[in-house]
Design a protein around this motif. Structure first.
Motif, PDB file in Angstrom:
ATOM      1  N   PHE A  24       0.836  -1.208   0.000  1.00  0.00           N
ATOM      2  CA  PHE A  24       0.000   0.000   0.000  1.00  0.00           C
ATOM      3  C   PHE A  24       0.873   1.262   0.000  1.00  0.00           C
ATOM      4  O   PHE A  24       0.715   2.163  -0.820  1.00  0.00           O
ATOM      5  CB  PHE A  24      -0.935   0.001   1.209  1.00  0.00           C
ATOM      6  N   LEU A  25       1.866   1.293   0.910  1.00  0.00           N
ATOM      7  CA  LEU A  25       2.714   2.489   1.010  1.00  0.00           C
ATOM      8  C   LEU A  25       3.562   2.693  -0.246  1.00  0.00           C
ATOM      9  O   LEU A  25       3.848   3.828  -0.641  1.00  0.00           O
ATOM     10  CB  LEU A  25       3.601   2.398   2.248  1.00  0.00           C
ATOM     11  N   ALA A  26       3.939   1.579  -0.888  1.00  0.00           N
ATOM     12  CA  ALA A  26       4.766   1.672  -2.103  1.00  0.00           C
ATOM     13  C   ALA A  26       4.029   2.405  -3.224  1.00  0.00           C
ATOM     14  O   ALA A  26       4.654   2.908  -4.161  1.00  0.00           O
ATOM     15  CB  ALA A  26       5.170   0.279  -2.550  1.00  0.00           C
ATOM     16  N   ARG A  27       2.715   2.506  -3.113  1.00  0.00           N
ATOM     17  CA  ARG A  27       1.958   3.249  -4.148  1.00  0.00           C
ATOM     18  C   ARG A  27       2.142   4.756  -4.007  1.00  0.00           C
ATOM     19  O   ARG A  27       1.888   5.516  -4.926  1.00  0.00           O
ATOM     20  CB  ARG A  27       0.457   2.907  -4.041  1.00  0.00           C
ATOM     21  N   TYR A  28       2.601   5.207  -2.847  1.00  0.00           N
ATOM     22  CA  TYR A  28       2.723   6.649  -2.586  1.00  0.00           C
ATOM     23  C   TYR A  28       4.168   7.077  -2.339  1.00  0.00           C
ATOM     24  O   TYR A  28       4.530   8.222  -2.614  1.00  0.00           O
ATOM     25  CB  TYR A  28       1.907   7.024  -1.349  1.00  0.00           C
ATOM     26  N   LEU A  29       4.966   6.177  -1.712  1.00  0.00           N
ATOM     27  CA  LEU A  29       6.255   6.599  -1.174  1.00  0.00           C
ATOM     28  C   LEU A  29       7.375   5.626  -1.561  1.00  0.00           C
ATOM     29  O   LEU A  29       7.108   4.568  -2.136  1.00  0.00           O
ATOM     30  CB  LEU A  29       6.145   6.674   0.358  1.00  0.00           C
ATOM     31  N   CYS A  30       8.612   6.000  -1.234  1.00  0.00           N
ATOM     32  CA  CYS A  30       9.765   5.151  -1.546  1.00  0.00           C
ATOM     33  C   CYS A  30      10.152   4.309  -0.341  1.00  0.00           C
ATOM     34  O   CYS A  30      10.249   4.835   0.771  1.00  0.00           O
ATOM     35  CB  CYS A  30      10.974   6.011  -1.903  1.00  0.00           C
TER      36      CYS A  30
ATOM     37  N   GLY B 144       8.982  10.110   1.442  1.00  0.00           N
ATOM     38  CA  GLY B 144       8.774  10.760   0.141  1.00  0.00           C
ATOM     39  C   GLY B 144       7.935  12.012   0.245  1.00  0.00           C
ATOM     40  O   GLY B 144       7.530  12.429   1.328  1.00  0.00           O
ATOM     41  N   GLU B 145       7.703  12.603  -0.913  1.00  0.00           N
ATOM     42  CA  GLU B 145       6.921  13.842  -1.015  1.00  0.00           C
ATOM     43  C   GLU B 145       5.482  13.497  -1.372  1.00  0.00           C
ATOM     44  O   GLU B 145       5.249  12.808  -2.370  1.00  0.00           O
ATOM     45  CB  GLU B 145       7.512  14.741  -2.123  1.00  0.00           C
ATOM     46  N   ILE B 146       4.539  13.964  -0.572  1.00  0.00           N
ATOM     47  CA  ILE B 146       3.121  13.796  -0.922  1.00  0.00           C
ATOM     48  C   ILE B 146       2.390  15.090  -0.583  1.00  0.00           C
ATOM     49  O   ILE B 146       2.918  15.930   0.151  1.00  0.00           O
ATOM     50  CB  ILE B 146       2.467  12.609  -0.161  1.00  0.00           C
ATOM     51  N   ASP B 147       1.192  15.246  -1.110  1.00  0.00           N
ATOM     52  CA  ASP B 147       0.414  16.439  -0.759  1.00  0.00           C
ATOM     53  C   ASP B 147      -0.605  16.072   0.321  1.00  0.00           C
ATOM     54  O   ASP B 147      -0.710  14.913   0.727  1.00  0.00           O
ATOM     55  CB  ASP B 147      -0.275  17.031  -2.001  1.00  0.00           C
ATOM     56  N   TYR B 148      -1.400  17.053   0.788  1.00  0.00           N
ATOM     57  CA  TYR B 148      -2.318  16.825   1.914  1.00  0.00           C
ATOM     58  C   TYR B 148      -3.403  15.813   1.552  1.00  0.00           C
ATOM     59  O   TYR B 148      -3.794  14.985   2.389  1.00  0.00           O
ATOM     60  CB  TYR B 148      -2.945  18.148   2.398  1.00  0.00           C
ATOM     61  N   ARG B 149      -3.875  15.867   0.284  1.00  0.00           N
ATOM     62  CA  ARG B 149      -4.916  14.907  -0.112  1.00  0.00           C
ATOM     63  C   ARG B 149      -4.364  13.475  -0.007  1.00  0.00           C
ATOM     64  O   ARG B 149      -4.999  12.584   0.532  1.00  0.00           O
ATOM     65  CB  ARG B 149      -5.377  15.214  -1.552  1.00  0.00           C
ATOM     66  N   GLN B 150      -3.123  13.306  -0.505  1.00  0.00           N
ATOM     67  CA  GLN B 150      -2.522  11.966  -0.447  1.00  0.00           C
ATOM     68  C   GLN B 150      -2.261  11.536   0.997  1.00  0.00           C
ATOM     69  O   GLN B 150      -2.435  10.370   1.350  1.00  0.00           O
ATOM     70  CB  GLN B 150      -1.207  11.960  -1.233  1.00  0.00           C
ATOM     71  N   LEU B 151      -1.887  12.493   1.850  1.00  0.00           N
ATOM     72  CA  LEU B 151      -1.650  12.158   3.261  1.00  0.00           C
ATOM     73  C   LEU B 151      -2.935  11.593   3.871  1.00  0.00           C
ATOM     74  O   LEU B 151      -2.911  10.579   4.569  1.00  0.00           O
ATOM     75  CB  LEU B 151      -1.198  13.403   4.035  1.00  0.00           C
ATOM     76  N   GLU B 152      -4.056  12.239   3.556  1.00  0.00           N
ATOM     77  CA  GLU B 152      -5.339  11.740   4.088  1.00  0.00           C
ATOM     78  C   GLU B 152      -5.658  10.356   3.524  1.00  0.00           C
ATOM     79  O   GLU B 152      -6.125   9.482   4.254  1.00  0.00           O
ATOM     80  CB  GLU B 152      -6.465  12.734   3.761  1.00  0.00           C
TER      81      GLU B 152
END
Lengths: 84, 84
Positions: A20-26, A35-43
């Motif tokens: 799951f996390l690999a879809r957003y972060l390294c 990694g870098e994500i925005d607030y929508r992705q953080l939620e």
């Protein structure tokens, strides 16, 4: 924003959390994503994780608003730019 | 400065690394320590860890210079002030 995610979850759920996390972060090293994500992705990450894990599991998401530096001791599993 | 230390080390060395880091920082969850230290202590931690671990082990020390926030999902093993 930059985030560091560290998780301490039951073996039964490690692969699901990892994928799951690999879809957003390294992946950085066992149980650590970054990694870098925005607030929508953080939620999205927070909601997704809360559905995946059990109440006894623990996930900490460090939301960094300033600069940071990474000191590596030993072998760096997945080298990233370490001064941002 | 605030630091987050995450380690991925061989089982044989986990207790030694844990006990060493506990002299400087707070245990947050498995393989994660966190806390406020100064530059002299950071150098001590880095030197001490490099003597304790093997070349295949991995330790990342995040040196934070700005503010940060911790989002907890699930059970917080060792609650700390999460907004600094």
């Amino acid at each position: 924003m930059h985030v560091i995610v560290v998780y301490d979850v039951d073996k039964k759920r490690v692969v699901k959390v990892h994928d799951f996390l690999a879809r957003y972060l390294c992946w950085r090293q066992n149980s650590v994503f970054e990694g870098e994500i925005d607030y929508r992705q953080l939620e999205e990450v927070k909601k997704g994780l809360s559905k995946l894990i059990d109440s006894d599991d623990s996930v900490l998401i460090y939301e960094l608003s300033g600069k940071f530096k990474v000191h590596v001791i030993g072998h760096e599993r997945n080298p990233q730019e370490n001064i941002i």
